[in-house]
Every structure is written in C-alpha cells, then in structure tokens.
Design an enzyme around this catalytic site. Structure first.
Site, PDB file in Angstrom:
ATOM      1  N   HIS A  60       0.852  -1.192   0.000  1.00 48.75           N
ATOM      2  CA  HIS A  60       0.000   0.000   0.000  1.00 48.75           C
ATOM      3  C   HIS A  60       0.884   1.237   0.000  1.00 48.75           C
ATOM      4  O   HIS A  60       2.105   1.143   0.192  1.00 48.75           O
ATOM      5  CB  HIS A  60      -0.978  -0.010   1.170  1.00 48.75           C
ATOM      6  N   HIS A  62       1.216   3.916   1.974  1.00 48.95           N
ATOM      7  CA  HIS A  62       1.645   4.717   3.112  1.00 48.95           C
ATOM      8  C   HIS A  62       3.170   4.768   3.039  1.00 48.95           C
ATOM      9  O   HIS A  62       3.829   3.770   2.706  1.00 48.95           O
ATOM     10  CB  HIS A  62       1.179   4.093   4.435  1.00 48.95           C
ATOM     11  N   ASP A  64       5.732   4.625   4.818  1.00 50.87           N
ATOM     12  CA  ASP A  64       6.656   3.679   5.463  1.00 50.87           C
ATOM     13  C   ASP A  64       6.721   2.336   4.743  1.00 50.87           C
ATOM     14  O   ASP A  64       7.439   1.436   5.180  1.00 50.87           O
ATOM     15  CB  ASP A  64       6.301   3.491   6.946  1.00 50.87           C
ATOM     16  N   HIS A  65       5.969   2.205   3.635  1.00 54.38           N
ATOM     17  CA  HIS A  65       6.005   0.943   2.888  1.00 54.38           C
ATOM     18  C   HIS A  65       6.556   1.084   1.470  1.00 54.38           C
ATOM     19  O   HIS A  65       6.736   0.086   0.786  1.00 54.38           O
ATOM     20  CB  HIS A  65       4.604   0.312   2.839  1.00 54.38           C
ATOM     21  N   HIS A 141      -7.242  -1.830   5.705  1.00 49.58           N
ATOM     22  CA  HIS A 141      -6.424  -0.747   6.211  1.00 49.58           C
ATOM     23  C   HIS A 141      -7.118   0.565   5.864  1.00 49.58           C
ATOM     24  O   HIS A 141      -8.166   0.562   5.225  1.00 49.58           O
ATOM     25  CB  HIS A 141      -5.025  -0.858   5.562  1.00 49.58           C
ATOM     26  N   ASP A 211      -0.408  -4.282   6.476  1.00 51.76           N
ATOM     27  CA  ASP A 211      -1.028  -3.460   7.516  1.00 51.76           C
ATOM     28  C   ASP A 211      -2.529  -3.720   7.479  1.00 51.76           C
ATOM     29  O   ASP A 211      -3.172  -3.513   6.452  1.00 51.76           O
ATOM     30  CB  ASP A 211      -0.799  -1.964   7.239  1.00 51.76           C
ATOM     31  N   HIS A 269       6.120  -4.585  12.566  1.00 52.71           N
ATOM     32  CA  HIS A 269       5.405  -3.319  12.383  1.00 52.71           C
ATOM     33  C   HIS A 269       5.036  -2.728  13.744  1.00 52.71           C
ATOM     34  O   HIS A 269       3.913  -2.305  13.997  1.00 52.71           O
ATOM     35  CB  HIS A 269       4.157  -3.522  11.506  1.00 52.71           C
TER      36      HIS A 269
HETATM   37 ZN   LIG Z   1      -0.106   1.632   6.562  1.00 54.21          ZN
END
Ligand SMILES: [Zn+2]
Length: 302
Positions: A60, A62, A64-65, A141, A211, A269
């Site tokens: 996804h 976001h 941090d990914h 998510h 997530d 995570h």
């Molecule tokens: Zn996320």
C-alpha cells in the site's frame, strides 16, 4: 525459503528499527515485499544483494512501505543492473513510477521497470513461475492495501536412486521420473515412475499480511501457511487505538494465526511507542506459542 527482515517498525524509524521491508530468498530468485525508506541501506548493512531480485511487491502507499523504492531503483541502475524488474502495487504506484520515468527524461534506469497493477477486480495471482507464485489478498487498512501469499513450489518428486538403478533406468531419464513420467524399457515393459520416486518436499507457503486491522476476511487464503507475518503495531492494552488506526494488536495477530492453523507466527510493524519487542511475543504466545517477535537483520527460515 528464507525471509530477511530489513525493517519492522511502523511509521517512523525509531529504536534502531526501520520502516517495513522484507527480502525473500528462493532457490534461484529473490523477492522484496514492501520497500520502506532506507531499504537499500538496510540491505547493505545486512549483506543482502539485489542481483537475483526479480519482483518488488508493494502492499500500500503509506510512506513507510514504499518511500525506499525510488532510491533502490536508482542505485541498482548506477550499479549496473540490466535485468528487467517487475514492481507490483496499487494504481497510484504506477503513477509514481511514470513520474519518476518522466523526470529522468524517459530513461531513468539502465534496465526496464515493469509496473504490474494489483486490481481487486482482476486476477490477484501476480506471479506464477515453475519455482514460485505470489498471490495478493485484500486486507483492511485505512487505504487500499494487500497482503501477499508467497508459495515456493515443490521441486518435483524425489528419486529413489537404488530402485531406479535396479530397474535399469538410464541416468538420462532420471529427471523425467522426477517429473512423474513412466519409463518404457527396450522390451516394452512399463516401469511406473511413481514406484521409483516418492513425494517431494511439500510447497512452502509464507503469508505476509501487511497493515490491517483485525479481520478474518482472508483466513481461507492463508490457511495452513508454514508461516504468517502479521503486523502487531500495538499491544492489547491499546486495542482501541489499533482499531481506530486500522492496525492490529499482538493478541489479534495470534488469533489470526490460530484460526488460520498456521505453523508459525512472525510479528512486526511495531509502534515507536514501544522500545522493547519481547512483550509482543509474550502477549501472542498465550494464544499461539509458535510466535517470534522479529528482529531486523535476522533471517527466518520458512
Ligand atoms: Zn499503513
């Protein structure tokens, strides 16, 4: 199949933990699941090489990914990569890759980056080779997000060499026996391939659940997996925050592992609010004893 954890913190880097990335080592190729900021530095730190990397799967968008992706793509080009690379993810990832390409004058890299759209309306089998397959599954998510089921296929049947020799099968036919073929001798006698072989190792299945808040919507996809990686951003004492933020607790991760009848559970995570990670494993172990709170740089054999 080995999984090297390159990043297992949520959102921000903290406590010497980094945003999410996992490197999957198979027999002849490697895969990357998510690519948080700093992934290429983490690869260098832990001696992880990209030469056999064929696919990157992004769960996804976001930050941090995926924010490590532009840097990694660029460095591989500077270091002489020529082999094409497939990058799979939600639709906006394709827009990002197109933007990077146009900013680089249309030819940003010395190799081809092929974008593969993950589209829930289409087939979610993203890769299927004789060696492995990767299937995406939707999770719950705040934004569109997918988990990935990585299957390392069995390498065929196992040859019973002494039996094959005794039956007079030439060595040149051994690979066909392993593929399940029968051998026909010079006198026309049929020797059944299954009599000269036994079942090979079972395929290995690793489910990366990305997530997600607690949901049983993908239980059937991951059922019986050799290992599942389930996020545990929070401990159960913060369950309300977990639900509000579309994340899970260690206890919820354990519940999923238990209901899916997984062999093993890997946690990660972690929220930056927790300095230590062993409480995650302690909490999950009450429900699911085969649990490990992952540590960056460690290699987990599936
Ligand atoms: Zn996320």
């Amino acid at each position: 199949m080995n999984v090297t954890i390159l990043g297992n913190n949520s959102a921000l880097p903290a406590h010497d933990r980094h945003p999410t990335a996992q490197f999957i080592t198979l027999h002849t190729v490697d895969l990357l699941l998510d690519c948080g900021e700093g992934t290429q530095m983490q690869m260098a730190r832990y001696g992880v090489k990209w030469r056999r990397l064929t696919h990157i799967f992004i769960s996804h968008l976001h930050g941090d990914h995926y924010l490590g992706l532009p840097g990694l793509l660029n460095s591989m080009s500077l270091l002489g990569r020529t082999a094409p690379l497939t990058v799979a993810g939600p639709v906006a990832l394709g827009e990002l890759l197109a933007l990077l390409k146009s900013m680089g004058g249309g030819h940003p890299y010395g190799y081809e980056v092929r974008f593969q759209l993950i589209d829930p309306a289409r087939d979610l089998l993203l890769a299927d080779t004789p060696e492995f397959s990767v299937e995406a599954f939707p999770v719950e998510h705040r934004i569109e997000c997918y988990g990935f089921l990585v299957t390392q296929k069995s390498k065929g049947r196992k040859l019973l060499v002494e039996k094959a020799e005794a039956a007079g099968v030439p060595v040149s036919f051994y690979n066909r026996l392993k593929a399940g073929d029968d051998y026909v001798g010079e006198d026309g006698t049929v020797i059944s391939g299954t009599d000269l072989t036994e079942d090979g190792p079972a395929p290995k299945r690793y489910a990366y659940c990305a997530d997600t808040r607690y949901t049983e919507s993908y239980l059937e996809v991951i059922r019986g997996a050799d290992a599942i990686y389930h996020e545990s951003t929070f401990l159960e004492e913060d369950a309300e925050k977990a639900t509000q933020r579309f994340h899970s607790t260690a206890r919820q991760a354990a519940t999923i592992a238990q209901k899916a009848q997984a062999q093993r559970l890997l946690l990660g995570h972690y929220s930056s609010r927790y300095q230590e990670v062993h409480p995650f494993a302690d909490e999950a172990a009450i429900l699911f004893p085969e649990v490990t709170a992952t540590v960056e740089g460690h290699v987990y054999e599936i």
